[in-house]
Structures are given as C-alpha cells and as structure tokens.
Scaffold this motif. Structure first.
Motif, PDB file in Angstrom:
ATOM      1  N   VAL A  34       0.855  -1.194   0.000  1.00  0.00           N
ATOM      2  CA  VAL A  34       0.000   0.000   0.000  1.00  0.00           C
ATOM      3  C   VAL A  34       0.890   1.243   0.000  1.00  0.00           C
ATOM      4  O   VAL A  34       1.782   1.394   0.834  1.00  0.00           O
ATOM      5  CB  VAL A  34      -0.932   0.008   1.231  1.00  0.00           C
ATOM      6  N   SER A  35       0.664   2.125  -0.948  1.00  0.00           N
ATOM      7  CA  SER A  35       1.509   3.307  -1.137  1.00  0.00           C
ATOM      8  C   SER A  35       0.686   4.583  -0.988  1.00  0.00           C
ATOM      9  O   SER A  35      -0.279   4.787  -1.730  1.00  0.00           O
ATOM     10  CB  SER A  35       2.161   3.262  -2.516  1.00  0.00           C
ATOM     11  N   ARG A  83      -9.161  -0.858 -15.740  1.00  0.00           N
ATOM     12  CA  ARG A  83      -8.784  -1.751 -16.847  1.00  0.00           C
ATOM     13  C   ARG A  83      -7.271  -1.943 -16.941  1.00  0.00           C
ATOM     14  O   ARG A  83      -6.807  -2.903 -17.540  1.00  0.00           O
ATOM     15  CB  ARG A  83      -9.332  -1.209 -18.169  1.00  0.00           C
ATOM     16  N   LYS A  84      -6.506  -1.030 -16.352  1.00  0.00           N
ATOM     17  CA  LYS A  84      -5.063  -1.231 -16.296  1.00  0.00           C
ATOM     18  C   LYS A  84      -4.729  -2.493 -15.497  1.00  0.00           C
ATOM     19  O   LYS A  84      -3.747  -3.177 -15.777  1.00  0.00           O
ATOM     20  CB  LYS A  84      -4.386  -0.037 -15.615  1.00  0.00           C
ATOM     21  N   TYR A  85      -5.558  -2.767 -14.484  1.00  0.00           N
ATOM     22  CA  TYR A  85      -5.299  -3.880 -13.577  1.00  0.00           C
ATOM     23  C   TYR A  85      -6.149  -5.104 -13.908  1.00  0.00           C
ATOM     24  O   TYR A  85      -5.689  -6.237 -13.827  1.00  0.00           O
ATOM     25  CB  TYR A  85      -5.559  -3.435 -12.137  1.00  0.00           C
ATOM     26  N   ARG A 148      -4.795  -2.368  -7.896  1.00  0.00           N
ATOM     27  CA  ARG A 148      -3.387  -2.280  -8.304  1.00  0.00           C
ATOM     28  C   ARG A 148      -2.556  -3.386  -7.657  1.00  0.00           C
ATOM     29  O   ARG A 148      -1.709  -4.015  -8.307  1.00  0.00           O
ATOM     30  CB  ARG A 148      -2.804  -0.912  -7.921  1.00  0.00           C
ATOM     31  N   ILE A 149      -2.809  -3.655  -6.393  1.00  0.00           N
ATOM     32  CA  ILE A 149      -1.995  -4.610  -5.647  1.00  0.00           C
ATOM     33  C   ILE A 149      -2.472  -6.046  -5.849  1.00  0.00           C
ATOM     34  O   ILE A 149      -1.698  -6.937  -6.204  1.00  0.00           O
ATOM     35  CB  ILE A 149      -2.000  -4.253  -4.149  1.00  0.00           C
ATOM     36  N   LEU A 150      -3.763  -6.305  -5.616  1.00  0.00           N
ATOM     37  CA  LEU A 150      -4.266  -7.681  -5.610  1.00  0.00           C
ATOM     38  C   LEU A 150      -4.337  -8.281  -7.004  1.00  0.00           C
ATOM     39  O   LEU A 150      -4.302  -9.509  -7.152  1.00  0.00           O
ATOM     40  CB  LEU A 150      -5.635  -7.741  -4.944  1.00  0.00           C
ATOM     41  N   SER A 151      -4.434  -7.450  -8.050  1.00  0.00           N
ATOM     42  CA  SER A 151      -4.486  -7.997  -9.405  1.00  0.00           C
ATOM     43  C   SER A 151      -3.175  -8.670  -9.785  1.00  0.00           C
ATOM     44  O   SER A 151      -3.114  -9.420 -10.761  1.00  0.00           O
ATOM     45  CB  SER A 151      -4.812  -6.897 -10.417  1.00  0.00           C
ATOM     46  N   GLN A 152      -2.127  -8.435  -9.014  1.00  0.00           N
ATOM     47  CA  GLN A 152      -0.845  -9.096  -9.267  1.00  0.00           C
ATOM     48  C   GLN A 152      -0.826 -10.539  -8.764  1.00  0.00           C
ATOM     49  O   GLN A 152       0.108 -11.280  -9.060  1.00  0.00           O
ATOM     50  CB  GLN A 152       0.278  -8.332  -8.561  1.00  0.00           C
ATOM     51  N   TYR A 153      -1.854 -10.915  -8.000  1.00  0.00           N
ATOM     52  CA  TYR A 153      -1.863 -12.219  -7.348  1.00  0.00           C
ATOM     53  C   TYR A 153      -2.919 -13.152  -7.937  1.00  0.00           C
ATOM     54  O   TYR A 153      -3.972 -12.705  -8.398  1.00  0.00           O
ATOM     55  CB  TYR A 153      -2.160 -12.063  -5.847  1.00  0.00           C
TER      56      TYR A 153
END
Length: 410
Positions: A34-35, A83-85, A148-153
């Motif tokens: 988280v940033s 949609r980026k994520y 942004r964060i969870l879409s990486q997982y």
C-alpha cells in the motif's frame, strides 16, 4: 514441582500468544505494498488537482456529483484506471442515468464465491466545485489501490472491485447491484465498504466498523480487528452495532449479504465525534486528508480483502519481465472493427501509443500514461468515422519509438 509446572504453563501461554499472532507472509507483503503516493495520485485526479485523459481529451474532474458532467468524466477515468489492472472491467448502468464501474478478478479455486471491496465515487455538493476528497475520493482511491496490488496475485476466491454511482441521492448504484446479485443468487461472502476514511483531526487513529446481525457480518468485523492487531497497523477500532444504513453496505444487508462499513469517527465515542467538518462542502479537499490515518485505513481494508480472497502466488512470479522495448504486430490484421496491440516496456517510462492515418494525421490516442516494466495488451476500437485503409500505430516510451502498419477493412 510447582516451580516446574509454572514454567511449563508460562511456556505454553507464550507459545499460544505466539501462534495467535502468527502472520501470513503473503498478506504482510500485500499490506506493505500500500503506497500513500499511489493513493494521493488517484486522489489528485479525482479531486481536479490534475487533469485526466479521456476520450474527449484532457479534462479536470471539478465535481463528481451525479448531475454534473464531471461525473461522466470520472466514470470514464475510473473505468480506464481499473482496466489497467483488470482488463475486463466494465460499466453497469441503471435507471436514472447512473453507472457503476465494476472489475471482476476470477478466483482459481472457488470462482463462484465473491468478496467485494467497494466505495461510492459520486460526491456533493450539487452546485459549484465539489472535490469530495474525503467523501468519497478516499474510498474510491482505496479501491483502485486494492486493484493495483491484488491484481498481481492469483486468488482462491473471486474479488470484485466496485465503484458505486448515485450513493449521495439514495444508494442507487449499490442497490441496483445488490438486487441483481440476489436475483442471480450470487454467493457473496463479504462486502467491505469504505466511505470517508481520510479525516482524523485529533490524530487518535480512531475508525469505526459499522455492522448488524445480518448473515456473517460479525465475522468480517472480527477479521478486520485481527488484521489490524496481528499486522501492527495501529488503528483504534470501534465497532458500532446496529450500524448506520447511510452508505452502500446497507444495500447488501437488504438482501441478507454479509457487509460492513469502515469509516472515520462518524458517531460519538467517549464523548468525542471527530467527523469531517467540511462534509458535503466545497472545501472537502485533498489538503485536509490525514495521510497516516488514511494509509492505515487502506492497509486494514486491503489486508482483510487479501485474507478473505486467499492469495496464493504472485502472477508476476510466473512472468519474466521484459529486457527490451518491443511493439508487436496487431491481431487480427486486417481488422474490423477492433484489434489488439501488444507491447513490452523494459523500464518505467511515460508511454504513448498513437494511431495515425496514411497522411500522418493523428486519429486516436490509445495509451498516454506512465507505466511500469511489463508486457501490455490493449484493444483498439475503430470509430465509425474511420474509413477503410492503411493506418500506422506508433509506440513512444522514453527514447524508444517504433511503428507498425495495420489495415482496417469495412
């Protein structure tokens, strides 16, 4: 003997305490991603501090009220951002002209079981500039940060990132979604609603969790408290039951779904009510957000979401980040009316992907933003005004420039 028994019991007690406070390294990693800079970047666009790029060009979102044109700009900006994520993000329109922005990240093991993290993006007042930084740019930006964060997982359960419209005029967006979900018999395990999570003028870090005895809403409360404690987030959490029905979580209570609201000091607690003094006013701007409190609220929400979703592996672990810039040939080619374009970015760059006609005239801007190293795929939809013929698409990324040809057939 008593002495040894005492030592044994003490050791068991310490072991129990250690086990209780055991943390999951994946959840910890998510929380640490988280940033506050990312959150503030989103807020700066949502509150009109910075211009957004939408189909009508460069625009400032000076108001997100449902009757203001800025609400439509905000819709498009939020859809593009999500949609980026999650590339399949879409609009859900409902009677009255409003539109929810919805992104669905499918779970691998239990795709039919859903966790919703949500906030409303419309704001007040109805007249004049309405930055709505706390109400509810704060929650909206937090949903974007979660994506942004969870879409990486990869996750066990399906995550739904939802941004509701028309909350300020009767919870219309969330009510429509909840009714539709109930009629489809959607299995929604938990709804985490964030509404006004940026005001803390006395720095006591007090946040409220509103819930009612509906389905397993109490379990969401327990999990938020545990995440806050185990991961040392540092909020002072107060639970309110029966909770307020004045935000979007209550739309889900109406259909017997488990849901909670996370909010700043909305009620009187120990004789104090530290609620936003500029609620529904022109002065609800980004300068009044308490950064530390805001970041803690986002961390506990996203940490709880990660716990429910059952995060497994980083999707990026399965990918090799590109070592060079590259622009691929579009597919299909020739095309009508849409085609996909794939490109690679080797280092963080400001990226523009622009379409030109055979005479060198710019016909469309597909990408115009800063991007991280990765492989991207975007969709180009030819407008009705474009005629059949040859077109060129150019990728600009830092000092890199590449061009390819595509053919539109009608």
């Amino acid at each position: 003997m008593r002495k040894y028994l005492y030592i044994l019991f003490a050791a068991l007690f310490i072991q129990d305490q250690f086990n209780f406070a055991q943390t999951d390294s994946k959840i910890n990693a998510v929380i640490n991603k988280v940033s506050i800079d990312s959150l503030y970047e989103n807020l700066s666009y949502l509150t009109g501090e910075k211009a957004v790029i939408v189909s009508s060009g460069s625009q400032f979102i000076t108001s997100r009220h449902s009757t203001n044109y800025g609400n439509i700009i905000a819709e498009e900006y939020l859809l593009n951002r999500l949609r980026k994520y999650v590339p399949t993000a879409s609009m859900q329109y409902f009677d009255g002209g409003g539109g929810n922005v919805i992104a669905i990240q499918r779970g691998n093991r239990f795709p039919n079981k859903q966790i919703i993290i949500c906030a409303h993006f419309d704001d007040m007042p109805s007249q004049g500039p309405a930055p709505g930084a706390d109400d509810n740019g704060s929650g909206t930006s937090a949903v974007l940060e979660a994506a942004r964060i969870l879409s990486q997982y990869n996750t066990d359960y399906t995550i739904i990132y939802a941004l509701w419209d028309n909350e300020e005029i009767g919870l219309k967006g969330s009510a429509h979604y909840a009714q539709q979900a109930s009629s489809k018999k959607d299995s929604i395990i938990a709804v985490i609603n964030m509404d006004m999570i940026g005001w803390d003028s006395n720095y006591d870090y007090l946040a409220e969790i509103h819930w009612r005895n509906i389905n397993n809403s109490n379990q969401i409360v327990n999990n938020i408290i545990k995440i806050n404690s185990d991961y040392g987030i540092g909020l002072q959490l107060v639970t309110i039951n029966p909770g307020t029905t004045a935000s979007d979580h209550s739309s889900f209570w109406n259909f017997n779904y488990s849901a909670i609201l996370l909010i700043e000091n909305y009620t009187i607690v120990n004789g104090i009510r530290d609620f936003n003094s500029f609620y529904h006013q022109l002065s609800d701007n980004i300068s009044l957000i308490n950064k530390m409190f805001y970041e803690k609220c986002v961390k506990v929400s996203i940490g709880t979401l990660a716990y429910y979703a059952g995060i497994q592996t980083l999707q990026s672990d399965q990918l090799t980040l590109p070592t060079s810039y590259n622009l691929s040939q579009n597919y299909p080619n020739p095309f009508n009316p849409s085609t996909k374009i794939k490109y690679s970015i080797k280092q963080e760059s400001y990226v523009r992907l622009i379409v030109y006609d055979a005479l060198g005239r710019e016909t469309a801007t597909i990408v115009n933003e800063r991007q991280s190293p990765n492989i991207y795929e975007v969709k180009f939809e030819a407008k009705n005004t474009l005629s059949s013929g040859i077109y060129f698409y150019l990728l600009y990324a830092g000092d890199y420039v590449s061009v390819r040809k595509m053919v539109l057939t009608k």
